[in-house]
Scaffold this active site. Sequence first.
Site, PDB file in Angstrom:
ATOM      1  N   LYS A  83       0.860  -1.189   0.000  1.00 21.60           N
ATOM      2  CA  LYS A  83       0.000   0.000   0.000  1.00 21.60           C
ATOM      3  C   LYS A  83       0.897   1.240   0.000  1.00 21.60           C
ATOM      4  CE  LYS A  83      -4.514   0.734   2.114  1.00 21.60           C
ATOM      5  NZ  LYS A  83      -5.265   0.583   3.344  1.00 21.60           N
TER       6      LYS A  83
HETATM    7  O1  G3P Z   1      -8.126   1.187   4.917  1.00 25.14           O
HETATM    8  C1  G3P Z   1      -8.368   2.551   5.054  1.00 25.14           C
HETATM    9  C2  G3P Z   1      -9.717   2.913   5.490  1.00 25.14           C
HETATM   10  O2  G3P Z   1     -10.671   2.031   5.175  1.00 25.14           O
HETATM   11  C3  G3P Z   1      -9.895   3.877   6.580  1.00 25.14           C
HETATM   12  O3  G3P Z   1     -11.192   3.953   7.083  1.00 25.14           O
HETATM   13  O4  G3P Z   1     -12.862   4.600   8.751  1.00 25.14           O
HETATM   14  O5  G3P Z   1     -10.450   5.213   9.100  1.00 25.14           O
HETATM   15  O6  G3P Z   1     -11.812   6.358   7.369  1.00 25.14           O
HETATM   16  P1  G3P Z   1     -11.611   5.105   8.135  1.00 25.14           P
END
Ligand code: G3P
Length: 217
Positions: A83
């Site tokens: 990533k």
């Molecule tokens: O993998 C990255 C992502 O899904 C982050 O999610 O909820 O932290 O915005 P969030």
Amino acid sequence: MKFFLDTANVEEVKRIADLGLADGVTTNPTIIAKEGKNFKEVILEICNIVKGPVSAEVTSDKAEDMIKEAMELAVWAPNIVVKIPMTEQGIKAVNILSKKGIKTNVTLIFSVTQGLIAAKAGATFVSPFLGRLDDIGGDSLKVVRDLRKVFDVYGFKTEIISASIRSLKHVEEAALAGSHIATIPGNLFDKLWSHPLTDKGLVQFKKDWDAYLNTER
Ligand code: G3P
């Protein structure tokens, strides 16, 4: 649409993988830190459970350091996807890594142009963040829909991973928008298959069946 798990919680991964629903896993530094375990050990455990792509993120800022990190990560397991953040240095790194045959997932995508640039650099996956974009009044589903259109028109093989998924609505809309993949947090997964009317219906079926069995015929 494929389902990835957005978690580094090994128990959660096992549980969903046992249901045959984990097509892959995505992690990020926040998700890894939450588990409080050794980065490599967690990723290797997950790679043993799930055969599909498992994203592990680099933490360097400079392209040459990202490449070095990526080369180290890529040999941990055959299903590792590196990533890389959507930055100028990140794109430089993705260009070089894709030529070396290393799979990448360009993360923190919030616009169609960011996704297009990542695909042009040879990214295997791009990750638009739905929840975070909607939080600031953006239209995340339009980004996914338009990006899919652009990829199809120009024949890119890059797959879209809808990330930062916060609700069932996000999952359903990502599917309708043509996202190849939705990466879903563990706690939301259960909600994908449960519905109060299903539970209610089942209770009634059982009650009626028991009554039927107790009837003299
Ligand atoms: O993998 C990255 C992502 O899904 C982050 O999610 O909820 O932290 O915005 P969030």
